[in-house]
Structure formats: structure tokens, C-alpha cells
Enzyme design. Sequence first.
Site, PDB file in Angstrom:
ATOM      1  N   ASP A 239      24.862  53.888  59.162  1.00 46.72           N
ATOM      2  CA  ASP A 239      25.169  54.934  58.175  1.00 46.72           C
ATOM      3  C   ASP A 239      24.404  54.652  56.890  1.00 46.72           C
ATOM      4  O   ASP A 239      24.968  54.701  55.795  1.00 46.72           O
ATOM      5  CB  ASP A 239      26.683  54.977  57.902  1.00 46.72           C
ATOM      6  CG  ASP A 239      27.076  56.255  57.156  1.00 46.72           C
ATOM      7  OD1 ASP A 239      26.310  57.239  57.203  1.00 46.72           O
ATOM      8  OD2 ASP A 239      28.135  56.255  56.494  1.00 46.72           O
TER       9      ASP A 239
ATOM     10  N   LYS B 128      38.993  46.035  48.111  1.00 44.03           N
ATOM     11  CA  LYS B 128      39.267  47.137  49.033  1.00 44.03           C
ATOM     12  C   LYS B 128      40.552  46.830  49.780  1.00 44.03           C
ATOM     13  O   LYS B 128      40.682  45.758  50.391  1.00 44.03           O
ATOM     14  CB  LYS B 128      38.110  47.301  50.027  1.00 44.03           C
ATOM     15  CG  LYS B 128      38.288  48.447  51.010  1.00 44.03           C
ATOM     16  CD  LYS B 128      37.059  48.575  51.903  1.00 44.03           C
ATOM     17  CE  LYS B 128      37.206  49.727  52.883  1.00 44.03           C
ATOM     18  NZ  LYS B 128      36.009  49.875  53.757  1.00 44.03           N
TER      19      LYS B 128
ATOM     20  N   LEU C 215      38.226  52.509  41.653  1.00 38.96           N
ATOM     21  CA  LEU C 215      36.854  52.975  41.820  1.00 38.96           C
ATOM     22  C   LEU C 215      36.753  54.136  42.795  1.00 38.96           C
ATOM     23  O   LEU C 215      35.834  54.942  42.716  1.00 38.96           O
ATOM     24  CB  LEU C 215      35.965  51.824  42.306  1.00 38.96           C
ATOM     25  CG  LEU C 215      35.805  50.632  41.344  1.00 38.96           C
ATOM     26  CD1 LEU C 215      35.001  49.528  42.012  1.00 38.96           C
ATOM     27  CD2 LEU C 215      35.132  51.082  40.066  1.00 38.96           C
ATOM     28  N   GLY C 216      37.694  54.213  43.727  1.00 41.49           N
ATOM     29  CA  GLY C 216      37.632  55.308  44.691  1.00 41.49           C
ATOM     30  C   GLY C 216      38.662  55.148  45.789  1.00 41.49           C
ATOM     31  O   GLY C 216      39.189  54.060  46.021  1.00 41.49           O
TER      32      GLY C 216
ATOM     33  N   THR D 152      41.680  52.014  49.573  1.00 49.43           N
ATOM     34  CA  THR D 152      41.428  52.196  48.149  1.00 49.43           C
ATOM     35  C   THR D 152      40.592  51.030  47.623  1.00 49.43           C
ATOM     36  O   THR D 152      40.832  49.876  47.978  1.00 49.43           O
ATOM     37  CB  THR D 152      42.759  52.252  47.374  1.00 49.43           C
ATOM     38  OG1 THR D 152      43.543  53.342  47.884  1.00 49.43           O
ATOM     39  CG2 THR D 152      42.513  52.458  45.888  1.00 49.43           C
ATOM     40  N   VAL D 153      39.628  51.349  46.759  1.00 51.28           N
ATOM     41  CA  VAL D 153      38.776  50.325  46.156  1.00 51.28           C
ATOM     42  C   VAL D 153      39.075  50.256  44.668  1.00 51.28           C
ATOM     43  O   VAL D 153      39.078  51.282  43.970  1.00 51.28           O
ATOM     44  CB  VAL D 153      37.282  50.618  46.377  1.00 51.28           C
ATOM     45  CG1 VAL D 153      36.418  49.519  45.748  1.00 51.28           C
ATOM     46  CG2 VAL D 153      36.978  50.736  47.870  1.00 51.28           C
TER      47      VAL D 153
ATOM     48  N   SER E  71      39.786  55.112  54.727  1.00 50.72           N
ATOM     49  CA  SER E  71      40.144  53.777  55.212  1.00 50.72           C
ATOM     50  C   SER E  71      40.887  52.930  54.187  1.00 50.72           C
ATOM     51  O   SER E  71      41.428  51.881  54.532  1.00 50.72           O
ATOM     52  CB  SER E  71      38.876  53.030  55.649  1.00 50.72           C
ATOM     53  OG  SER E  71      37.986  52.890  54.556  1.00 50.72           O
TER      54      SER E  71
ATOM     55  N   GLY F  87      39.343  56.434  49.894  1.00 49.67           N
ATOM     56  CA  GLY F  87      38.797  57.099  51.071  1.00 49.67           C
ATOM     57  C   GLY F  87      39.768  57.065  52.220  1.00 49.67           C
ATOM     58  O   GLY F  87      40.934  56.689  52.068  1.00 49.67           O
TER      59      GLY F  87
END
Length: 366
Positions: free
Chosen positions: A361, A270, A249-250, A256-257, A254, A252
Amino acid sequence: MTSVSVVDYIFAEVRTPGAMEELDSYLKLGEDSLEAVQRMPLRKFNHEQCGYLVDKLEVVVSRARLFFEVLEAKISHKSNRLFVDIAKQVEIFKLQLALAKQIETFVQGCCKDSWIQSAMTLTNVWEYVASLGFNLELCKIAFCTEYAATGGLTLDEVVDIHKAEVEFVKEKASADADTLIKKVEDIFTFPSLSSDNEKVLASYLIRRHKQVKPVLDIGISGSFSGGVGFFKNIMEWLEPEWLKSEARLGTGASGTVVRSTWLGIPVAMKTFYATNQVDDFMKEVEILSPLRHPNVMSLFSCAKDRRRCSIVMELMDDDLQKVIMDKCMIPPFPILEAVDIMLQIGEGVNYLHNQMIVHRDLKAMN
């Protein structure tokens, strides 16, 4: 200088083109939502809380219809006792409809055949139910002609109403908890009637229902059992029949998802790979694990070994930013949909603040 009486002003406001038609349309949509809830099949869990919300919604919708008819009659007879802020009533009717839609979604979730999976995110949410009940009570009061004429409640009155709703819902939630435990016990009493996944989920649901916080296992495997407790090590937790990865899914800074399926439930996993992210992982688990609210993403499980740390979370369809971009409209949502979105975000943030958690955030992407 021309003088205008208060009554003249109010009649001018009432006669704003489409004002009464707008109220009527919101009222009819609220009535449709109530009928949809009343037609739903037998509730599998949260029976008392669902019944409480449906009964309260029925009273509020009935009050709203009566208020509308009285208002309409006063307008047609040009009553000089009509002291109603129509703009305010439009907002109250919108709120009533948004609450009706949330109740419809909540009750629908408690009626699903796959009730164990649904109960994973819809049990231990009495604060949410109390909040819906509190807002419904305010709507009911607002639909009294005396309130509409005089204007409001004192702060002490509002606090008393909220306290009463909380105490009442706690009693309903306690009864629902006892019923749920008995229902889950039947799964183990009659094991042939349930699949292996359902048995594991049933065990997990009981622990989750008791809000057991994650405890670090300092054994040889170094596994992090989380709220599940029956995961003995990371290899067992990653057995193919328990967790199946499907698509990324993505990625970043921090971790991977990945979209996955955990015990038959669609989830997002995650994974933190860097060893220096263990503290971030531990902090995230500590914050997320006790949270129970339909408008806050749920953490289901987690695991840790020497190479990586992983968190299994409730899978969301999309983030709000992507939904807005996909619509590519100005404005992107009809007003009622926008009110519903804002109300749900507000409910989630209010719950976090009551748990002494600050998001820091908050944006459409999150």
C-alpha cells in the site's frame, strides 16, 4: 540531406544553455554539504561508519570537481575527444548531491548531545550505510572520463562492488557496536551522571541493538513486553513519568494514534481497542520490531492487556501527501528535493524487500 558528426552532436549537447552551469551548481551544493559534515562536532556513536561515509564522500566530491574541470577544459578547447552524455552527467551530479545530503543528516544524528535517543533509530543500520557507500562508489566510477566515454559496468562488476561495500561496512559496524556497548555500560558504572530515563533507555538500547524480537508474556498481567523486556505489566508501562499522551493524531478502522512522549522521546502511540484486532496487533509487532533503517518507521515498544493493545512508534512530522498539499505548487518540489525524496523512499522499500516484506500500500499518505 545534411550530415552531422558525432562530435558536432556532442558539442551541441554540451552547449545547451545552462548545462555546465547546472552541473557546477550541483557540484557546489555537494561541496557545501561535505564542508558542513566536516565541521560537525564529535560523533557520539557510529564513529567508524560515519568516518567511512565522510571519507568516501570527500573522494567522490573531489572526483566530481576534477571531472567538471576536465570537461570544461575540453569544451573551451573544442576537443574532438569529448564523448560525454551531459544529460546523464546531470543525473549523476544530482545523485551525488542527494547522497551528500543523506550523509549530512545521518552524521548529524550521530553527533547529537541526546545520543541515546538518537541511537534508538540510527544503530543496527549497516545495510543503509552500505547502500550509501555503494552508490557513492558508483558515482566515483562515473566521474572517471574513461567511464563517461565508454559507458558502463558489467553486472558482475556491479555485484562485486556491492559485495565489497557490504563486507567493509559490516566490519565498521561491528567496531561501532563494541564501542556503543562500552559507552552504555558507563551509564551503569557511573549512575549519578545519568537520569532515570537515560538508564531505562540505555537498557532498552542494548536489547534493541541485539535485535531481540518481542516475546509474549503469558503471566497474570498478560503484558506484551516487546523488545524492551523490562516492562513487567501494562500498568508499569503506562506510568506517567514514562509515557505522556499529548494530542490525538488520527483515528482509523484499526485504532487511534496519539502523539505522546515516551521516556523523553516524542512518539506516536497506536492503540487497538477491539478484541478481534489482537491478531492484527501481533502481526504488526512481529513485522515491525526487527526493522532497523532510517527510512523505515521504527517500533520502540508495545503492550497488551484485556481491553486494548498499544504500539509505541517513532513520530513522523507529517506524511508526504500532507506536505504536497500544504505546498500547493505545481510541481510541489524542486527537482533536487524530489530526487532526494524518491531516493529515500527507494532505500526504504529496497530494505523491506531484502527483509522479504512487501508493503502492498505504498502511497504518499503512507
